[in-house]
Design a protein around this motif. Structure first.
Motif, PDB file in Angstrom:
ATOM      1  N   ILE A   1     -49.462   2.971 -32.795  1.00  0.00           N
ATOM      2  CA  ILE A   1     -49.404   2.237 -31.520  1.00  0.00           C
ATOM      3  C   ILE A   1     -50.825   2.088 -30.967  1.00  0.00           C
ATOM      4  O   ILE A   1     -51.604   3.045 -30.943  1.00  0.00           O
ATOM      5  N   ASP A   2     -51.127   0.875 -30.533  1.00  0.00           N
ATOM      6  CA  ASP A   2     -52.472   0.565 -30.071  1.00  0.00           C
ATOM      7  C   ASP A   2     -52.801   1.302 -28.763  1.00  0.00           C
ATOM      8  O   ASP A   2     -51.923   1.500 -27.923  1.00  0.00           O
ATOM      9  N   GLU A   3     -54.089   1.632 -28.605  1.00  0.00           N
ATOM     10  CA  GLU A   3     -54.512   2.351 -27.387  1.00  0.00           C
ATOM     11  C   GLU A   3     -54.264   1.523 -26.126  1.00  0.00           C
ATOM     12  O   GLU A   3     -54.066   2.078 -25.044  1.00  0.00           O
ATOM     13  N   SER A   4     -54.273   0.187 -26.263  1.00  0.00           N
ATOM     14  CA  SER A   4     -54.030  -0.628 -25.058  1.00  0.00           C
ATOM     15  C   SER A   4     -52.594  -0.423 -24.561  1.00  0.00           C
ATOM     16  O   SER A   4     -52.317  -0.536 -23.372  1.00  0.00           O
ATOM     17  N   ILE A   5     -51.688  -0.092 -25.477  1.00  0.00           N
ATOM     18  CA  ILE A   5     -50.306   0.201 -25.064  1.00  0.00           C
ATOM     19  C   ILE A   5     -50.241   1.617 -24.490  1.00  0.00           C
ATOM     20  O   ILE A   5     -49.651   1.855 -23.433  1.00  0.00           O
ATOM     21  N   ILE A   6     -50.901   2.547 -25.180  1.00  0.00           N
ATOM     22  CA  ILE A   6     -50.912   3.949 -24.692  1.00  0.00           C
ATOM     23  C   ILE A   6     -51.428   3.994 -23.245  1.00  0.00           C
ATOM     24  O   ILE A   6     -50.891   4.724 -22.412  1.00  0.00           O
ATOM     25  N   ASP A   7     -52.459   3.183 -22.967  1.00  0.00           N
ATOM     26  CA  ASP A   7     -53.056   3.188 -21.622  1.00  0.00           C
ATOM     27  C   ASP A   7     -52.047   2.837 -20.535  1.00  0.00           C
ATOM     28  O   ASP A   7     -52.241   3.191 -19.371  1.00  0.00           O
ATOM     29  N   GLY A   8     -50.991   2.130 -20.901  1.00  0.00           N
ATOM     30  CA  GLY A   8     -49.995   1.735 -19.904  1.00  0.00           C
ATOM     31  C   GLY A   8     -49.043   2.853 -19.514  1.00  0.00           C
ATOM     32  O   GLY A   8     -48.317   2.747 -18.531  1.00  0.00           O
ATOM     33  N   PHE A   9     -49.012   3.941 -20.295  1.00  0.00           N
ATOM     34  CA  PHE A   9     -48.142   5.078 -19.944  1.00  0.00           C
ATOM     35  C   PHE A   9     -48.784   5.900 -18.825  1.00  0.00           C
ATOM     36  O   PHE A   9     -49.984   5.806 -18.572  1.00  0.00           O
TER      37      PHE A   9
ATOM     38  N   LEU B   1     -44.304  -1.795 -37.058  1.00  0.00           N
ATOM     39  CA  LEU B   1     -45.770  -1.904 -37.017  1.00  0.00           C
ATOM     40  C   LEU B   1     -46.342  -1.945 -38.435  1.00  0.00           C
ATOM     41  O   LEU B   1     -45.879  -1.217 -39.303  1.00  0.00           O
ATOM     42  N   PRO B   2     -47.352  -2.772 -38.664  1.00  0.00           N
ATOM     43  CA  PRO B   2     -47.960  -2.781 -39.995  1.00  0.00           C
ATOM     44  C   PRO B   2     -48.763  -1.509 -40.248  1.00  0.00           C
ATOM     45  O   PRO B   2     -49.108  -0.788 -39.305  1.00  0.00           O
ATOM     46  N   ALA B   3     -49.074  -1.252 -41.511  1.00  0.00           N
ATOM     47  CA  ALA B   3     -49.700   0.012 -41.896  1.00  0.00           C
ATOM     48  C   ALA B   3     -51.016   0.266 -41.180  1.00  0.00           C
ATOM     49  O   ALA B   3     -51.370   1.403 -40.896  1.00  0.00           O
ATOM     50  N   ASN B   4     -51.746  -0.790 -40.823  1.00  0.00           N
ATOM     51  CA  ASN B   4     -53.054  -0.568 -40.183  1.00  0.00           C
ATOM     52  C   ASN B   4     -52.949  -0.576 -38.657  1.00  0.00           C
ATOM     53  O   ASN B   4     -53.837  -1.009 -37.954  1.00  0.00           O
ATOM     54  N   GLY B   5     -51.837  -0.121 -38.126  1.00  0.00           N
ATOM     55  CA  GLY B   5     -51.686  -0.100 -36.676  1.00  0.00           C
ATOM     56  C   GLY B   5     -51.112  -1.425 -36.232  1.00  0.00           C
ATOM     57  O   GLY B   5     -50.658  -2.224 -37.047  1.00  0.00           O
ATOM     58  N   ASN B   6     -51.104  -1.692 -34.909  1.00  0.00           N
ATOM     59  CA  ASN B   6     -50.395  -2.896 -34.453  1.00  0.00           C
ATOM     60  C   ASN B   6     -51.208  -4.149 -34.696  1.00  0.00           C
ATOM     61  O   ASN B   6     -50.648  -5.209 -34.712  1.00  0.00           O
ATOM     62  N   GLY B   7     -52.463  -4.106 -34.889  1.00  0.00           N
ATOM     63  CA  GLY B   7     -53.371  -5.186 -35.254  1.00  0.00           C
ATOM     64  C   GLY B   7     -52.727  -6.565 -35.279  1.00  0.00           C
ATOM     65  O   GLY B   7     -52.941  -7.345 -36.217  1.00  0.00           O
ATOM     66  N   GLY B   8     -51.893  -6.839 -34.297  1.00  0.00           N
ATOM     67  CA  GLY B   8     -51.094  -8.050 -34.383  1.00  0.00           C
ATOM     68  C   GLY B   8     -51.705  -9.275 -33.731  1.00  0.00           C
ATOM     69  O   GLY B   8     -50.989 -10.194 -33.373  1.00  0.00           O
TER      70      GLY B   8
END
Ligand code: HEM
Length: 508
Positions: free
Chosen positions: A76-84, A499-506
């Motif tokens: 999970i990307d840090e930008s999502i973690i920051d929202g918690f 999520l793809p193997a290299n993180g959410n890099g979507g």
């Protein structure tokens, strides 16, 4: 996604709606991710139970929650973690100040925990529920392919079926908040002068208005930046973004060991081994008799002695003559409204009183200290563990020692305002409702106050006005582990597993 009634129960994990009381065989597993890709594969087919009501109810259930470390390990990307919330991101053991506020000092200190600190922080919590005798088969079904490759078992948290009774012998799980799934309840302050048990869904479920009429902060995703988020629900308060939190909740887990012989033998000693006296003291520490009857039941009109429900407040017992102010249930939910009792009601005098209080005049110390309950409720979902030891056996000097306690679980939308507030301000704090230096009799760690004064006593006012003081209480419960988890909605769970193997890099 289909809505059930007005609420998206098919996107909500079942524990938010059901206690799974009939599924008495449970097992809680704390896992570390060994192989993130295998873990995502396993998650993509895990048979997680939703909150849709099924008749007859199913024989099994599975629930999944993640620590912040687990979300990171899955990419999970840090930008999502920051929202918690900060409490979730930095955890239950985030610093000494937090440990002190939660009462995790002395024997409760995280350095003594079996799990939850340092390298022993779990990534994933699995909660498995089955009917009696069905757990092994359910566990084998749940584990299936990929499990052994994906995870290492960090701890297998024991639970045992004690019926509705906790290890000390008291009926538990009686009082729970009622969630307003249909969104009919008015959260306006003037509508809530008095205590009400009904709560806005946003107090327990992320993505819905809470008791302030607002949305609790949670990760919202910009589709421009993350094309994988397309199947997530829209954020109702920010429709241009996707809501990773909606239909999810925070899960607080604490392993609390209970010294059952220690509890009953101490009470027996200070009650001169008179069983009735011992029972009365125990009940006054809990705030209910062992069969669950509220202590104020026989004194307050309208409460049936055997009414285990929530239909009472402490308004007619302000000094705690019937249920001591320090009793566990009174501290954990003081059943207060937005204004002190004397100010509620109608008529000119009540109006003047209300104005006086709103302007902050004439406040008594006990009124200042107890905040309105509706902002601090917990949905409890814990299970006991260890062998049953009846109080009559626990008082015997040769009572068998064993590991017993409570896997305390509560679900909340705001860890700080709900769990941490209740644990700190109402349970651990010596100052509560006009009491000084007197924490919760069941849960107090007996560590001295910062000023050196002791906290190991329990005061019980009698109807004659005198105070019965019990001194030198030993520590009855000890924290053995704990952590904060995010229990996602089912669409967010799909997002995590895809999520793809290299993180959410979507990025598109
Ligand atoms: C080993 C530890 C604990 C034991 C033995 C215990 C025991 C009990 C019992 C017997 C009840 C009465 C049954 C009921 O009203 O449902 C109760 C209620 C409750 N407990 Fe605990 N408890 C423990 C830990 C905690 C903790 C850590 C918290 C919160 C931080 C908590 C919060 C509550 C709440 C909110 C209620 C309901 C009060 C009400 O609404 O009237 N308990 N507990």
């Amino acid at each position: 996604m289909k809505e059930s009634g007005n609420f998206e129960f098919d996107d909500v994990q079942g524990l938010l709606r059901f206690g799974y009381g009939k599924l008495a065989d449970t097992c809680f597993m704390l896992l570390k991710i060994a192989d993130a890709s295998a873990a995502r594969q396993w998650l993509s087919t895990a048979p997680v139970s939703s909150a849709i009501a099924i008749h007859p109810p199913p024989d099994t259930a599975l629930q999944i929650a993640f620590s912040v470390q687990g979300l990171r390990a899955l990419g999970i990307d840090e930008s999502i973690i920051d929202g918690f919330s900060d409490e979730f991101v930095h955890g239950m053991t985030r610093n000494e100040n937090c440990s002190r506020r939660l009462g995790d000092i002395g024997h409760n200190a995280p350095k003594y925990w079996k799990w939850g600190e340092g390298a022993d922080v779990p990534h994933i919590l699995l909660l498995l529920y089955a009917r009696k005798g069905g757990l092994d088969a359910w566990k084998a079904t749940v584990e299936g392919e990929y499990f052994s490759q994906a995870f290492q078992l960090l701890q297998y948290l024991p639970t045992s079926d004690m019926g509705r009774t906790d290890p000390f012998g008291f009926e538990d799980g009686i009082s729970q908040p009622a969630i307003d799934w249909a969104d009919r309840h008015d959260t306006d302050s003037h509508a809530n002068d008095r205590y009400t048990n009904l709560l806005a869904a946003g107090e327990m479920v992320l993505g819905y208005p809470n008791e302030y009429g607002q949305y609790t902060a949670r990760p919202l995703i910009d589709l421009q930046k993350d094309r994988f988020a397309v199947n997530l629900p829209d954020a109702k308060d920010d429709p241009a973004r996707k809501d990773f939190g909606r239909n999810g909740t925070y899960l607080v887990l604490r392993q609390l060991e209970q010294n059952v012989p220690g509890f009953w033998q101490f009470l027996d000693k200070v009650s001169d081994s008179i069983p009735e006296k011992r029972e009365r003291l125990a009940a006054s520490m809990v705030g209910r008799e062992r069969n669950g009857t509220p202590l104020i039941a026989e004194h307050i009109p309208g409460i049936l002695p055997k009414d285990h429900g929530n239909h009472f407040t402490y308004d007619l017992d302000p000094k705690g003559n019937h249920c001591p102010v320090s009793a566990h249930v009174r501290r954990a939910n003081p059943r207060t409204g937005d204004l002190p009792t004397a100010v509620t009601g109608t008529g000119a005098i009540a109006l003047i009183n209300r104005l006086v209080k709103i302007l902050g005049f004439g406040q008594k110390p006990e009124e200042d200290l107890i905040a309105s309950s509706r902002f601090h409720r917990l949905l409890r979902r814990g299970r006991s563990y260890g062998p049953v030891l009846a109080p009559g056996d626990a008082v015997k000097p040769d009572a068998p020692a064993a590991e017993r306690g409570l896997q305390f679980i509560c679900l909340v939308a705001n860890i700080g305002r709900q769990f941490e507030f209740v644990q700190n301000a109402w349970i651990v704090n010596g100052k509560f409702g006009g009491l000084q230096e007197e924490p919760d009799p069941l849960l107090g760690n007996r560590e001295p106050m910062i000023n050196g004064n002791s906290t190991d006593h329990f005061n019980r006012p009698t109807s004659s006005g005198s105070m019965q003081k019990t001194c030198h209480l030993p520590q009855f419960t000890t924290v053995l582990g704990g952590g904060y988890f995010f229990m996602p909605g089912l669409r967010a769970l799909k997002y995590i597993s895809a999520l793809p193997a290299n993180g959410n890099g979507g990025s598109s």
